[in-house]
Design a protein around this motif. Structure first.
Motif, mmCIF file in Angstrom:
data_model
loop_
_atom_site.group_PDB
_atom_site.id
_atom_site.type_symbol
_atom_site.label_atom_id
_atom_site.label_comp_id
_atom_site.label_asym_id
_atom_site.label_seq_id
_atom_site.Cartn_x
_atom_site.Cartn_y
_atom_site.Cartn_z
ATOM 1 N N ASP A 18 0.875 -1.243 -0.008
ATOM 2 C CA ASP A 18 0.004 -0.160 0.167
ATOM 3 C C ASP A 18 1.054 1.293 -0.070
ATOM 4 O OD1 ASP A 18 -2.267 -1.607 0.124
ATOM 5 O OD2 ASP A 18 -2.312 -1.413 2.476
ATOM 6 N N GLN A 19 1.786 1.166 0.647
ATOM 7 C CA GLN A 19 2.994 2.421 0.697
ATOM 8 C C GLN A 19 3.465 2.593 -0.551
ATOM 9 O OE1 GLN A 19 5.534 1.518 3.990
ATOM 10 N NE2 GLN A 19 3.846 1.529 5.512
ATOM 11 N N VAL A 20 3.878 1.627 -1.235
ATOM 12 C CA VAL A 20 4.619 1.670 -2.484
ATOM 13 C C VAL A 20 3.527 2.290 -3.329
ATOM 14 C CG1 VAL A 20 5.660 0.669 -4.597
ATOM 15 C CG2 VAL A 20 6.379 0.160 -2.122
ATOM 16 N N GLN A 21 2.283 2.085 -3.491
ATOM 17 C CA GLN A 21 1.288 2.335 -4.251
ATOM 18 C C GLN A 21 1.008 3.843 -4.077
ATOM 19 O OE1 GLN A 21 -2.098 -0.082 -4.817
ATOM 20 N NE2 GLN A 21 -2.892 1.164 -6.502
ATOM 21 N N GLN A 22 1.078 4.242 -2.766
ATOM 22 C CA GLN A 22 1.084 5.761 -2.451
ATOM 23 C C GLN A 22 2.070 6.423 -3.010
ATOM 24 O OE1 GLN A 22 0.425 5.543 1.745
ATOM 25 N NE2 GLN A 22 -1.418 4.455 1.651
ATOM 26 N N SER A 23 3.156 6.069 -2.938
ATOM 27 C CA SER A 23 4.231 6.576 -3.546
ATOM 28 C C SER A 23 4.355 6.915 -4.939
ATOM 29 C CB SER A 23 5.916 5.794 -3.173
ATOM 30 O OG SER A 23 5.932 5.710 -1.848
ATOM 31 N N MET A 24 3.700 5.823 -5.708
ATOM 32 C CA MET A 24 3.606 5.892 -7.207
ATOM 33 C C MET A 24 2.508 7.159 -7.243
ATOM 34 S SD MET A 24 3.722 2.093 -8.913
ATOM 35 C CE MET A 24 2.494 1.116 -7.531
ATOM 36 N N GLU A 25 1.491 7.183 -6.854
ATOM 37 C CA GLU A 25 0.298 7.999 -6.868
ATOM 38 C C GLU A 25 1.145 9.458 -6.832
ATOM 39 O OE1 GLU A 25 -2.622 7.801 -7.555
ATOM 40 O OE2 GLU A 25 -3.269 5.694 -7.194
ATOM 41 N N ARG A 26 1.738 9.742 -5.747
ATOM 42 C CA ARG A 26 2.693 10.780 -5.657
ATOM 43 C C ARG A 26 3.555 11.249 -6.530
ATOM 44 N NH1 ARG A 26 6.585 11.312 -2.417
ATOM 45 N NH2 ARG A 26 6.046 9.544 -1.410
ATOM 46 N N LEU A 27 4.539 10.549 -6.893
ATOM 47 C CA LEU A 27 5.525 10.592 -7.786
ATOM 48 C C LEU A 27 5.390 10.714 -9.309
ATOM 49 C CD1 LEU A 27 7.993 8.319 -5.956
ATOM 50 C CD2 LEU A 27 8.109 10.931 -5.990
ATOM 51 N N LEU A 28 4.221 9.882 -9.680
ATOM 52 C CA LEU A 28 3.885 9.601 -11.228
ATOM 53 C C LEU A 28 3.611 11.216 -11.756
ATOM 54 C CD1 LEU A 28 3.514 7.970 -13.424
ATOM 55 C CD2 LEU A 28 1.289 7.457 -12.927
ATOM 56 N N PRO A 29 3.070 11.970 -11.361
ATOM 57 C CA PRO A 29 2.592 13.436 -12.060
ATOM 58 C C PRO A 29 3.997 14.056 -12.430
ATOM 59 C CG PRO A 29 1.200 13.204 -10.334
ATOM 60 C CD PRO A 29 2.091 11.802 -10.152
ATOM 61 N N GLY A 30 5.152 13.785 -11.486
ATOM 62 C CA GLY A 30 6.429 14.270 -11.924
ATOM 63 C C GLY A 30 7.291 13.715 -13.039
ATOM 64 N N MET A 31 6.876 12.483 -13.495
ATOM 65 C CA MET A 31 7.674 11.909 -14.418
ATOM 66 C C MET A 31 7.040 12.337 -15.919
ATOM 67 S SD MET A 31 9.402 9.495 -12.993
ATOM 68 C CE MET A 31 9.510 11.079 -11.866
ATOM 69 N N GLU A 32 8.418 12.695 -16.661
ATOM 70 C CA GLU A 32 8.316 13.064 -18.031
ATOM 71 C C GLU A 32 7.153 12.153 -19.147
ATOM 72 O OE1 GLU A 32 11.079 14.551 -21.822
ATOM 73 O OE2 GLU A 32 11.883 14.276 -19.790
ATOM 74 N N ARG A 33 7.640 10.992 -18.713
ATOM 75 C CA ARG A 33 6.833 9.884 -19.427
ATOM 76 C C ARG A 33 5.674 9.282 -18.789
ATOM 77 N NH1 ARG A 33 10.116 8.288 -23.864
ATOM 78 N NH2 ARG A 33 9.373 6.374 -23.819
#
Length: 437
Positions: free
Chosen positions: A282-297
């Motif tokens: 769950d924590q990793v999925q939350q990290s993905m939610e937060r970090l994904l918008p900053g990814m160029e791709r």
């Protein structure tokens, strides 16, 4: 919202679900196959003329002769010397590390002599000529040039022919610089299935090679598959993969970004995390939610995770190893307290990254081991590209008169059992000669 499959080994249908997740389509795209078949046959029949025609039609690159599509060696050197200092230093450092690792892979000839004087051995020799395919245009992969060409150079291959498409004349200087560093002997701005065909069959200008290596799109992959047998190939690689086993003690942001690092390749890449702690997933999925918008791709990553990503909860790390050996991933990160001990129990993986401070990205560029790895569960029987892929082995056998008589008697019995009388008589000539001598 990041969509990603959640699985647990406690599910009654877990293994069926895992099989669906890891299965790749095995049926070739018929449209691609038809196009590739036509291109291969045209180049085989027409040679340079077909290469020029397809290069003009598909890459919008006009030339009156195939020789005009060859990149002069001085341009390769100029590209290297013209790099920004930081890029030149990074490329050189990566090349040195790849070469140092490859030097350990070089096979040497060996032989031994038996009591009766019979000599047995193995002769190692490099391939004469290999072809290297490199994606071109906006897709610039200098690391692939280094990873494919340096092992061939270390093996002693005398002629490394690189094919790189240059749509609208666009060529990335980093790719040319990498070719210069890696010892590529000639470069042609030809891409697609026509490049594979030219390397396999040869034309008046482009020499036929013994083996074709390097990544490419669906047309290149299909062409390599079709010409295998006439030439060797490295492998028909599928989409990129990463599988991470984590004990739940690594910073979740690190793991999320490691999953992103492969998911950003394309929307069919596979990124999987296995952990015995559901709360950590769950924590990793939350990290993905937060970090994904900053990814160029970000859109590619999002699609990849939705299509083929997974967070898998297992009962314990032993079960994680069992799941991993089934998946046989291209890249495997062991983000656990005792990675070396766990690695001993991993039977199937292309490359294994040990510990929390060894992200897969190091292997992509500069760790040293090759990043050309088996995908699609082929790590069950295939290995990373290496110097050994550019060397071939010949058996050595030399019998003395005594050895010919001794072993000839065995050969005679077996030959007669197989009904091959000429085989048996060939051995008897040497037996009689020894007895009469």
């Amino acid at each position: 919202m990041v969509e990603i499959t959640r699985l647990s080994t406690t599910q009654p249908d877990f293994w069926e679900s895992l099989e669906r997740l890891t299965s790749d389509a095995t049926d070739d795209d018929l449209a691609v196959e038809r196009v590739v078949t036509e291109i291969l046959e045209s180049v085989r029949r027409e040679g340079d003329e077909a290469v020029l025609r397809y290069t003009r039609e598909l890459d919008r690159l006009h030339a009156s002769r195939v020789a005009d599509l060859q990149v002069p060696p001085e341009r390769l050197q100029a590209a290297f010397e013209g790099l920004e200092p930081a890029q030149r230093e990074a490329l050189t450092h990566a090349a040195e590390r790849i070469q140092a690792y490859a030097e350990h892979q070089r096979m040497e000839s060996w032989e031994y002599t038996e009591d009766d004087g019979t000599l047995l051995g193995q002769k190692i020799a490099p391939l004469d000529r290999v072809g290297l395919y490199v994606p071109g245009g906006r897709a610039a992969y200098p690391s692939s040039v280094l990873m494919n060409a340096i092992p061939a150079s270390v093996a002693g291959v005398g002629d490394i022919v690189m094919m790189v498409p240059a749509p609208d004349g666009e060529l990335d200087p980093l790719v040319l610089a990498a070719a210069y560093l890696a010892g590529v002997t000639r470069v042609y701005t030809v891409g697609g299935a026509q490049a594979v065909a030219a390397l396999a069959y040869g034309t008046a200008t482009i020499p036929a090679v013994d083996k074709i290596v390097g990544p490419g799109n669906a047309y290149v992959a299909a062409a390599k598959r079709r010409v295998f047998g006439r030439v060797g190939i490295d492998m028909v690689a599928g989409p990129s993969e990463i599988l991470i086993i984590c004990d739940g003690q690594t910073e979740p942001d690190w793991i999320a970004m490691d999953l992103f690092s492969q998911a950003e390749h394309d929307d069919m890449a596979r990124a999987v995390l296995i952990c015995p702690d559901a709360r950590y997933l769950d924590q990793v999925q939350q990290s993905m939610e937060r970090l994904l918008p900053g990814m160029e791709r970000s859109e590619i990553i999002r699609a990849s995770l939705a299509n083929r990503g997974a967070l898998i909860c297992v009962r314990d790390l032993v079960e994680a190893e069992e799941v991993t050996n089934y998946v046989a991933p291209e890249h495997l990160e062991l983000s656990v307290a005792q990675p070396r001990r766990m690695a001993e129990r991993i039977r199937h993986a292309g490359a294994i990254f040990l510990g929390r401070h060894t992200p897969e990205v190091l292997g992509d560029y500069c760790a040293g081991p090759n990043h050309v790895l088996p995908t699609g569960r082929t790590a069950r029987f295939a290995s990373p590209l290496g110097v050994y892929d550019f060397q071939k082995r010949s058996s050595l056998i030399q019998a003395t008169p005594e050895g010919a008589a001794r072993h000839g008697r065995i050969a005679t019995v077996l030959a007669e059992a197989e009904g091959l009388t000429a085989h048996a008589e060939s051995a008897r000539y040497r037996i009689r000669d020894h007895e009469q001598g």
